[in-house]
Scaffold this motif. Sequence first.
Motif, short mmCIF file in Angstrom:
data_model
loop_
_atom_site.label_atom_id
_atom_site.label_comp_id
_atom_site.label_asym_id
_atom_site.label_seq_id
_atom_site.Cartn_x
_atom_site.Cartn_y
_atom_site.Cartn_z
N GLN A 107 0.82 -1.20 0.00
CA GLN A 107 0.00 0.00 0.00
C GLN A 107 0.87 1.26 0.00
OE1 GLN A 107 -3.47 0.40 -0.17
NE2 GLN A 107 -2.83 2.54 -0.45
N ILE A 108 1.95 1.27 0.78
CA ILE A 108 2.84 2.43 0.82
C ILE A 108 3.49 2.64 -0.54
CG2 ILE A 108 4.93 3.38 1.86
CD1 ILE A 108 2.41 3.40 3.65
N GLU A 109 3.95 1.56 -1.18
CA GLU A 109 4.57 1.70 -2.50
C GLU A 109 3.55 2.15 -3.54
OE1 GLU A 109 6.40 -2.10 -3.22
OE2 GLU A 109 8.35 -1.33 -2.53
N HIS A 110 2.32 1.71 -3.39
CA HIS A 110 1.26 2.13 -4.32
C HIS A 110 0.94 3.61 -4.14
CE1 HIS A 110 -2.42 2.04 -6.70
NE2 HIS A 110 -3.05 2.59 -5.67
N SER A 111 0.93 4.09 -2.88
CA SER A 111 0.55 5.48 -2.61
C SER A 111 1.68 6.47 -2.89
CB SER A 111 0.10 5.63 -1.14
OG SER A 111 -1.03 4.84 -0.88
N PHE A 112 2.93 6.06 -2.62
CA PHE A 112 4.04 7.02 -2.69
C PHE A 112 5.03 6.72 -3.82
CE2 PHE A 112 2.43 7.19 1.62
CZ PHE A 112 2.40 8.56 1.88
N GLY A 113 4.88 5.59 -4.49
CA GLY A 113 5.75 5.28 -5.60
C GLY A 113 7.02 4.60 -5.16
N ALA A 114 7.92 4.43 -6.14
CA ALA A 114 9.17 3.72 -5.89
C ALA A 114 10.14 4.59 -5.11
CB ALA A 114 9.80 3.29 -7.22
N THR A 115 11.03 3.94 -4.38
CA THR A 115 12.07 4.65 -3.64
C THR A 115 13.29 3.75 -3.53
OG1 THR A 115 12.58 5.85 -1.61
CG2 THR A 115 11.27 3.84 -1.38
N HIS A 116 14.31 4.20 -2.81
CA HIS A 116 15.50 3.38 -2.63
C HIS A 116 15.18 2.15 -1.81
CE1 HIS A 116 18.00 6.53 -4.36
NE2 HIS A 116 17.42 7.41 -3.55
N PRO A 117 16.00 1.11 -1.92
CA PRO A 117 15.76 -0.09 -1.09
C PRO A 117 15.74 0.27 0.38
CG PRO A 117 17.39 -0.54 -2.80
CD PRO A 117 17.12 0.94 -2.85
N GLY A 118 14.91 -0.42 1.12
CA GLY A 118 14.79 -0.15 2.55
C GLY A 118 15.99 -0.61 3.34
N VAL A 119 15.98 -0.29 4.61
CA VAL A 119 17.07 -0.63 5.51
C VAL A 119 16.50 -1.44 6.67
CG1 VAL A 119 18.88 0.28 7.01
CG2 VAL A 119 18.30 1.48 4.89
N TYR A 120 17.21 -2.53 7.01
CA TYR A 120 16.75 -3.38 8.10
C TYR A 120 17.60 -3.14 9.33
CZ TYR A 120 15.27 -7.39 10.84
OH TYR A 120 14.78 -8.19 11.84
N ASP A 121 16.95 -2.87 10.47
CA ASP A 121 17.62 -2.68 11.76
C ASP A 121 17.43 -3.97 12.56
OD1 ASP A 121 18.43 -2.03 14.35
OD2 ASP A 121 17.79 0.05 14.16
N ALA A 122 18.49 -4.79 12.62
CA ALA A 122 18.37 -6.09 13.28
C ALA A 122 18.13 -5.94 14.77
CB ALA A 122 19.64 -6.91 13.04
N ALA A 123 18.71 -4.89 15.39
CA ALA A 123 18.56 -4.70 16.84
C ALA A 123 17.10 -4.41 17.20
CB ALA A 123 19.48 -3.59 17.31
N LYS A 124 16.47 -3.55 16.40
CA LYS A 124 15.07 -3.19 16.67
C LYS A 124 14.08 -4.06 15.91
CE LYS A 124 16.23 1.67 17.52
NZ LYS A 124 15.99 3.08 17.11
N GLN A 125 14.59 -4.91 15.01
CA GLN A 125 13.74 -5.75 14.16
C GLN A 125 12.71 -4.89 13.40
OE1 GLN A 125 12.14 -9.27 16.02
NE2 GLN A 125 14.09 -9.81 16.98
N LEU A 126 13.21 -3.82 12.81
CA LEU A 126 12.38 -2.91 12.03
C LEU A 126 12.93 -2.77 10.62
CD1 LEU A 126 11.61 0.07 14.48
CD2 LEU A 126 10.00 -1.66 13.65
#
Length: 438
Positions: A107-126
């Motif tokens: 839904q976020i990609e549909h509403s806001f379009g493409a962007t750079h690859p996301g980032v994973y925070d292993a410590a926060k699991q986000l």
Amino acid sequence: MLDLEILPENSLGCDAWEFVLGMHFSQAIAIIQSQVGIIKGVQVLYSDTNPLGVDIIINLPQDGVRLIFDPVVQRLKTIEVFNMKLVKLRYGGVYFNSPEVLPSIEQIEHSFGATHPGVYDAAKQLFALHFRGLSFYFPVDSKLHSGYAHGLGSLVFLNGASPVVSKMSLYAGSNVAENRAPSLPLTCYHRQMYLESASVLRTSFGHTKGLKLKLFTEGSGRALEPRRQCFTRELLFGDSCEDVATSLGAPNRIFFKSEDKMKIHSSSVNRQAQSKRSDIFFNYFTLGIDVLFDARTQTCKKFILHTNYPGHFNFNMYHRCEFQFLLQADHPSMSDSGHALVTPTKQDHVNITAYTKWDEISGSLATSERPVVLHRASSTNTANPFGSTFCYGYQDLIFEVMPNSHIASVTLYNTAPPRQPAQSWQQHKMQDIRLTVA
């Protein structure tokens, strides 16, 4: 439930109001006060011990929104939505978060379009998906990120269940970790004047003369588009009410000083004389300055410069006055031989600003040893949850100091003989009426 539109790098709000990045803390509070019954359960969080190092936060727990203000400039730098279930959110007029629309990755990609690859925070699991001025955070189980080296597409969600946004951040710039509060936007000027800096004018004999103010407000360019207009004004002791109003415009409030708690320290003759008239305060809240006029002469005799620290009784009433001035130290620098230097050095002066702490000043100046304890309270509510402050006198200055050693206000008062009484505008008006009748 609040129904709000977001504008990345700019604002969060609706048709009636909006929180704008760069707006002053007091403007955000004014919006909240105007929405009594709609915005509920407001919390203001700050640090008593480190008010310049810890952000000031307005927390709206019942609406899932958090406003984060820079503690120095006191302007809004980040807007967070920390509970997506408590608010409806739109972008470009289309909902991307509501009870009917889940804010999933798709839904976020549909509403806001493409962007750079996301980032994973292993410590926060986000998992964080960043757009310019906007970031979304998704909780992702640690079992699912083993193949993340190839980007978002490598994440495998069980049963096709894509995670939904747990938090959204709105800010200026491209990096949420390094974002700063932008300058006050033109949309937040509201035809008011604002202070860039204030210099205290002092003579070589150590007497205060007045203030030199660098101001800015909304002006018009050649294309009649609003723009920032800067100018300088000087206020001097002895200026009339008309002089000050001409320089700064009408005050935000006029206050008649009918009650004077220091009157008990005056002689009986002065107390009787003062009881027959009231001094006048011009309050300029967006400048952080009060100007006091003598009731008899109608001329300026005192300036009060406010620092607007959280934890003070007057917090949120004024913008911070960005003042600066030098005082010659009473304890001069010593030479290597142990003698006082004849020519003062930079170390022989104390630079005083809105951010100078009292313990940095008191060691260099021979101030009054015993302070006057000031306990502020309103006429309708005698309770003061912030406690007392302490007033120290030095030359023609009074420093009001908070328990954490920060300066709450500086009062500059006139020690020169008062001028002859000036005719007030009311007296001029009466003369005009008499001439008209004659």
